[in-house]
Motif scaffolding. Structure first.
Motif, PDB file in Angstrom:
ATOM      1  N   VAL A 197      76.672  21.801  53.539  1.00  0.00           N
ATOM      2  CA  VAL A 197      76.502  20.863  54.645  1.00  0.00           C
ATOM      3  C   VAL A 197      75.207  21.141  55.406  1.00  0.00           C
ATOM      4  O   VAL A 197      74.564  20.218  55.924  1.00  0.00           O
ATOM      5  N   ARG A 198      74.770  22.385  55.457  1.00  0.00           N
ATOM      6  CA  ARG A 198      73.502  22.710  56.120  1.00  0.00           C
ATOM      7  C   ARG A 198      72.316  22.259  55.277  1.00  0.00           C
ATOM      8  O   ARG A 198      71.326  21.741  55.801  1.00  0.00           O
ATOM      9  N   ALA A 199      72.408  22.465  53.972  1.00  0.00           N
ATOM     10  CA  ALA A 199      71.340  21.982  53.097  1.00  0.00           C
ATOM     11  C   ALA A 199      71.213  20.470  53.195  1.00  0.00           C
ATOM     12  O   ALA A 199      70.101  19.919  53.280  1.00  0.00           O
ATOM     13  N   GLU A 200      72.351  19.773  53.219  1.00  0.00           N
ATOM     14  CA  GLU A 200      72.329  18.320  53.298  1.00  0.00           C
ATOM     15  C   GLU A 200      71.750  17.839  54.625  1.00  0.00           C
ATOM     16  O   GLU A 200      71.097  16.792  54.687  1.00  0.00           O
ATOM     17  N   ALA A 201      71.964  18.598  55.689  1.00  0.00           N
ATOM     18  CA  ALA A 201      71.355  18.252  56.977  1.00  0.00           C
ATOM     19  C   ALA A 201      69.830  18.305  56.884  1.00  0.00           C
ATOM     20  O   ALA A 201      69.129  17.426  57.397  1.00  0.00           O
ATOM     21  N   LEU A 202      69.307  19.323  56.193  1.00  0.00           N
ATOM     22  CA  LEU A 202      67.860  19.406  56.019  1.00  0.00           C
ATOM     23  C   LEU A 202      67.344  18.297  55.118  1.00  0.00           C
ATOM     24  O   LEU A 202      66.222  17.813  55.290  1.00  0.00           O
ATOM     25  N   GLY A 203      68.155  17.875  54.140  1.00  0.00           N
ATOM     26  CA  GLY A 203      67.761  16.746  53.302  1.00  0.00           C
ATOM     27  C   GLY A 203      67.550  15.491  54.126  1.00  0.00           C
ATOM     28  O   GLY A 203      66.583  14.743  53.930  1.00  0.00           O
ATOM     29  N   GLU A 204      68.455  15.242  55.082  1.00  0.00           N
ATOM     30  CA  GLU A 204      68.305  14.074  55.963  1.00  0.00           C
ATOM     31  C   GLU A 204      67.127  14.264  56.908  1.00  0.00           C
ATOM     32  O   GLU A 204      66.390  13.308  57.208  1.00  0.00           O
ATOM     33  N   PHE A 205      66.929  15.484  57.371  1.00  0.00           N
ATOM     34  CA  PHE A 205      65.859  15.803  58.316  1.00  0.00           C
ATOM     35  C   PHE A 205      64.480  15.554  57.699  1.00  0.00           C
ATOM     36  O   PHE A 205      63.581  14.994  58.336  1.00  0.00           O
ATOM     37  N   TRP A 206      64.310  15.952  56.449  1.00  0.00           N
ATOM     38  CA  TRP A 206      63.006  15.833  55.793  1.00  0.00           C
ATOM     39  C   TRP A 206      62.810  14.514  55.061  1.00  0.00           C
ATOM     40  O   TRP A 206      61.729  13.926  55.105  1.00  0.00           O
ATOM     41  N   PHE A 207      63.843  14.049  54.370  1.00  0.00           N
ATOM     42  CA  PHE A 207      63.662  12.935  53.448  1.00  0.00           C
ATOM     43  C   PHE A 207      64.502  11.703  53.759  1.00  0.00           C
ATOM     44  O   PHE A 207      64.326  10.669  53.130  1.00  0.00           O
ATOM     45  N   GLY A 208      65.439  11.812  54.706  1.00  0.00           N
ATOM     46  CA  GLY A 208      66.393  10.733  54.920  1.00  0.00           C
ATOM     47  C   GLY A 208      66.321  10.113  56.293  1.00  0.00           C
ATOM     48  O   GLY A 208      65.241   9.940  56.879  1.00  0.00           O
ATOM     49  N   ALA A 209      67.500   9.828  56.847  1.00  0.00           N
ATOM     50  CA  ALA A 209      67.594   9.110  58.116  1.00  0.00           C
ATOM     51  C   ALA A 209      66.987   9.871  59.278  1.00  0.00           C
ATOM     52  O   ALA A 209      66.560   9.274  60.265  1.00  0.00           O
ATOM     53  N   GLY A 210      66.920  11.197  59.191  1.00  0.00           N
ATOM     54  CA  GLY A 210      66.501  12.016  60.319  1.00  0.00           C
ATOM     55  C   GLY A 210      65.025  12.306  60.411  1.00  0.00           C
ATOM     56  O   GLY A 210      64.607  13.120  61.241  1.00  0.00           O
ATOM     57  N   GLN A 211      64.206  11.669  59.596  1.00  0.00           N
ATOM     58  CA  GLN A 211      62.768  11.902  59.694  1.00  0.00           C
ATOM     59  C   GLN A 211      62.268  11.449  61.067  1.00  0.00           C
ATOM     60  O   GLN A 211      62.523  10.336  61.496  1.00  0.00           O
ATOM     61  N   VAL A 369      72.671   8.827  71.539  1.00  0.00           N
ATOM     62  CA  VAL A 369      72.680   9.365  70.179  1.00  0.00           C
ATOM     63  C   VAL A 369      72.771   8.232  69.161  1.00  0.00           C
ATOM     64  O   VAL A 369      73.521   7.268  69.325  1.00  0.00           O
ATOM     65  N   ASP A 370      71.968   8.351  68.121  1.00  0.00           N
ATOM     66  CA  ASP A 370      71.941   7.366  67.042  1.00  0.00           C
ATOM     67  C   ASP A 370      72.873   7.854  65.935  1.00  0.00           C
ATOM     68  O   ASP A 370      72.759   9.005  65.489  1.00  0.00           O
ATOM     69  N   VAL A 371      73.798   7.023  65.477  1.00  0.00           N
ATOM     70  CA  VAL A 371      74.740   7.399  64.427  1.00  0.00           C
ATOM     71  C   VAL A 371      74.450   6.561  63.183  1.00  0.00           C
ATOM     72  O   VAL A 371      74.465   5.327  63.240  1.00  0.00           O
ATOM     73  N   LYS A 372      74.169   7.235  62.075  1.00  0.00           N
ATOM     74  CA  LYS A 372      73.851   6.555  60.824  1.00  0.00           C
ATOM     75  C   LYS A 372      74.677   7.147  59.688  1.00  0.00           C
ATOM     76  O   LYS A 372      75.211   8.251  59.806  1.00  0.00           O
ATOM     77  N   VAL A 373      74.742   6.421  58.586  1.00  0.00           N
ATOM     78  CA  VAL A 373      75.425   6.899  57.387  1.00  0.00           C
ATOM     79  C   VAL A 373      74.368   7.290  56.364  1.00  0.00           C
ATOM     80  O   VAL A 373      73.391   6.561  56.151  1.00  0.00           O
ATOM     81  N   SER A 374      74.544   8.422  55.711  1.00  0.00           N
ATOM     82  CA  SER A 374      73.606   8.880  54.694  1.00  0.00           C
ATOM     83  C   SER A 374      73.488   7.857  53.574  1.00  0.00           C
ATOM     84  O   SER A 374      74.471   7.209  53.189  1.00  0.00           O
ATOM     85  N   SER A 375      72.282   7.715  53.053  1.00  0.00           N
ATOM     86  CA  SER A 375      72.048   6.791  51.937  1.00  0.00           C
ATOM     87  C   SER A 375      71.866   7.516  50.610  1.00  0.00           C
ATOM     88  O   SER A 375      71.608   6.884  49.586  1.00  0.00           O
TER      89      SER A 375
END
Length: 397
Positions: A197-211, A369-375
């Motif tokens: 779950v921590r790795a996936e958070a970084l995935g969103e941070f760098w490449f996904g909704a969280g950029q 807070v913005d709430v999104k679903v991972s793509s």
């Protein structure tokens, strides 16, 4: 294997967040000149020069001279993000499947390989399969054309952050398994392991909704419930590595026993297995429900709930309530800019019947807070694992 240049100076810990922000600026707005980057960010030209020198040395950005001459007769030099400046390998370990990928520096998957796990309860066999997969991906990484910066591994158990070894994996019965040390012997580049779950958070941070955000929480409602926390652009684990373990907070003192041994954990209410178990119980009282005549799945549950079935509606109402509880826990504990939802519960077909009904409650202050679903879907594990390497390279190096 061609490694990154060793002569490039590393940013200090205090400066690494600034480096990450400039890389994101260049990635979003490039091509951009140094002077324009200085104007946009408010940093001095000399600071921008030092940052871009580091990013160029790592191959993370590239530069080219404009074909058009500037006002003083000098051609501007444009900076661009360079996704082909290196390769990353992401490995996702799950009980039934090993998934691996080679990605570029922008998180674009270039090669994918999967291997079924023959016996999840046999750590030595799983590690041999994982090492074989890593060697295969290393060979496919195109290392003659650009450097392979490292391997990231997303793992569903508890990981020792210092060694990368598995401390505990309940689903497969692992305890004190030298996973990190074993995988590091398989390839000639750094190997970084992190809980999934921590790795996936970084995935969103760098490449996904969280950029573009600094504070992000990935809330995963899957076979278990957990959160990956990024605060001020850094992965947050807490003093004892328990940050984000919201699935084991008691929400029903009279509830069922959780896999962790406690009573009434959030995981017993909002995980995929918990939803289906609750549905089976309710169907005993509603034998006429359409769900009583078909194989239970989240997709079937959401479909029948949308059609107005009473049994499905009863279970959906409870799931909405506890999903809201989970979101409010995250807001109160971490106050993030964004929450990204992931996992089978929110990504299954028809889950909009759940998502459209979850509303955050009232807070003492206005919460934006913005709430999104991972793509990312099934690729979230390998993309998150690859992000571990980029994050280490830019922010934690």
């Amino acid at each position: 294997i061609r490694r990154p240049p060793r002569s490039t100076p590393k940013p200090s810990s205090a400066a690494s967040d600034v480096y990450k922000r400039q890389l994101q600026h260049i990635r979003r707005e490039g091509p951009i000149s140094r002077i324009d980057l200085s104007r946009r960010t408010g940093l001095s030209p000399s600071t921008i020069t030092n940052i871009t020198r580091y990013l160029l040395g790592k191959g993370l950005i590239s530069e080219r001279k404009s074909q058009v001459t500037g006002g003083r007769g000098r051609r501007p030099v444009w900076l661009n993000f360079n996704p082909d400046g290196g390769r990353l390998i992401g490995l996702d370990i799950q009980a039934g499947l090993l998934s691996g990928a080679v990605t570029d520096l922008g998180g674009e998957v270039r090669q994918v390989e999967e291997r079924p796990v023959e016996d999840p309860g046999a750590p030595s066999r799983v590690m041999e399969q994982a090492k074989d997969l890593l060697r295969s991906l290393e060979a496919k990484a195109g290392r003659r054309r650009c450097p392979l910066y490292g391997v990231g591994v997303s793992f569903p158990g508890v990981v020792d952050p210092k060694t990368g070894d598995c401390l505990f994996w309940a689903e497969s019965g692992w305890k004190r398994v030298p996973l990190g040390r074993s995988l590091k012997d398989a390839v000639g580049v750094p190997v970084l392991l992190e809980e999934d779950v921590r790795a996936e958070a970084l995935g969103e941070f760098w490449f996904g909704a969280g950029q573009g955000v600094s504070n992000l929480v990935l809330l995963k409602l899957d076979r278990g419930v957990g959160a990956g926390v990024v605060l001020e652009q850094r992965l947050y684990r807490g003093t004892n590595g328990l940050a984000g373990e919201i699935g084991h907070i008691t929400v029903d003192p009279q509830g069922k026993r959780c896999s962790c041994g406690r009573i009434g954990c959030l995981e017993t209410k909002a995980s995929a297995p918990a939803v289906l178990e609750r549905l089976r119980e309710v169907l005993k009282e509603h034998p006429d429900s359409p769900l009583a005549r078909e194989e239970l799945s989240l997709e079937a549950f959401y479909r029948v709930a949308r059609e107005g079935d009473k049994a499905a509606g009863e279970v959906l109402k409870q799931l909405i309530a506890f999903t809201k509880v989970a979101l409010e826990m995250v807001v109160h504990a971490y106050d993030p800019d964004m929450i990204v939802l992931s996992g089978e519960v929110v990504e299954a077909e028809g889950a909009d019947v759940l998502l459209g009904s979850v509303q955050l409650g009232d807070f003492p202050v206005e919460v934006g807070v913005d709430v999104k679903v991972s793509s990312f879907g099934r690729k979230r594990g390998i993309i998150g694992a690859a992000a571990l390497v980029l994050h280490r390279l830019v922010v934690e190096n």
